[in-house]
Enzyme design. Structure first.
Site, mmCIF file in Angstrom:
data_model
loop_
_atom_site.group_PDB
_atom_site.id
_atom_site.type_symbol
_atom_site.label_atom_id
_atom_site.label_comp_id
_atom_site.label_asym_id
_atom_site.label_seq_id
_atom_site.Cartn_x
_atom_site.Cartn_y
_atom_site.Cartn_z
ATOM 1 N N ALA A 5 2.896 6.011 -2.300
ATOM 2 C CA ALA A 5 4.694 6.542 -2.770
ATOM 3 C C ALA A 5 4.925 6.799 -3.846
ATOM 4 O O ALA A 5 5.717 8.129 -5.402
ATOM 5 C CB ALA A 5 5.915 5.786 -2.197
ATOM 6 N N GLY A 21 0.769 -0.786 -0.049
ATOM 7 C CA GLY A 21 -0.083 -0.390 0.021
ATOM 8 C C GLY A 21 0.807 1.250 -0.117
ATOM 9 O O GLY A 21 0.982 2.377 -0.925
ATOM 10 N N CYS A 22 2.349 1.336 0.577
ATOM 11 C CA CYS A 22 2.523 2.374 0.816
ATOM 12 C C CYS A 22 3.834 2.953 -0.728
ATOM 13 O O CYS A 22 3.910 3.890 -0.913
ATOM 14 C CB CYS A 22 3.723 2.400 1.898
ATOM 15 S SG CYS A 22 2.704 2.780 3.712
ATOM 16 N N THR A 23 4.183 1.586 -0.834
ATOM 17 C CA THR A 23 4.691 1.887 -2.215
ATOM 18 C C THR A 23 3.883 2.063 -3.222
ATOM 19 O O THR A 23 3.654 3.002 -4.181
ATOM 20 C CB THR A 23 5.085 0.143 -3.009
ATOM 21 O OG1 THR A 23 6.215 -0.566 -2.049
ATOM 22 C CG2 THR A 23 5.461 0.703 -4.215
#
Length: 231
Positions: free
Chosen positions: A131, A126-128
């Site tokens: 970002a 999710g963070c990838t």
């Protein structure tokens, strides 16, 4: 066979760590009696005509520590109050992925619009997506705003994340979650970060979106930056 004395039976049963239902009922009163006998007697003294227990040295220390903890929590709450719309950015300095100190006050002085997006953990799915979404829209965003990613990850993890995903903006390491806490993006008081994004305009908080999907955080931030730039 020689019958064991009651105290001997209690000791033996304790060591084996298993009691039958019948044994346990017999042993419980004896154990309770032993525990009571080991308890320190509390000295009673009169205070303003009322009888009050007198604490021994150990209890006094515990009481003092609890009172100090309570005072510390109250003081912390008053100092680190969660930011609301219209509040100024706090005077906090955080390291970026290179370990270079970044003053938040200086960032907003040098940039009219600043976007901070908070992510739970570097290099997770999710963070990838979040970002990389800001990376793919960075060309448009940077025309009007500065962009910073922020999480509780250490500097080394932020560096790896930025390099691996070829991120064109800085990642701030807020290991103690000082800024993240002020933004209201702590998952729990002890750990964790809630995926969010925040926009500061002229040093004041204008947008606060806590708990949002990776894709929506990028899409909404892009639209809001454009709207602020056109005003």
């Amino acid at each position: 066979m020689v019958e064991l004395r009651r105290s001997g039976r209690i000791s033996t049963l304790k060591k084996t760590h298993f009691l039958t239902e019948e044994d346990s009922e017999e042993v419980k009163p004896a154990i309770k009696k032993q525990r009571v006998s080991k308890t320190k007697k509390i000295v009673i003294k009169k205070s303003n005509g009322k009888m009050k227990p007198k604490l021994d040295g150990k209890e006094e220390i515990v009481k003092s520590v609890k009172e100090l903890d309570s005072t510390a929590v109250k003081n912390t709450d008053s100092i680190y109050k969660e930011l609301q719309i219209g509040d100024d950015i706090p005077d906090i300095i955080l390291p970026d992925e290179e370990g270079v100190s970044v003053s938040l006050k200086k960032v907003v002085e040098e940039n009219k619009i600043v976007v901070f997006f908070a992510f739970p953990k570097a290099n997770t799915p999710g963070c990838t997506r979040q970002a990389c979404g800001f990376r793919d829209n960075y060309k448009e965003l940077k025309e009007h705003a500065a962009v910073y990613g922020i999480s509780a990850d250490p500097v080394t993890a932020q560096k790896k994340f930025k390099t691996k995903q070829n991120l064109p903006y800085s990642l701030l390491s807020d290991s103690k979650r000082d800024f993240i806490g002020l933004l209201g993006a702590k998952k729990t008081p002890q750990s964790g970060v809630i995926r969010s994004y925040f926009i500061f305009v002229d040093g004041k908080l204008k947008v606060k979106r806590v708990k949002i999907s990776p894709e929506l955080s990028v899409e909404e931030a892009r639209k809001e930056v454009s709207a602020f730039a056109s005003n």
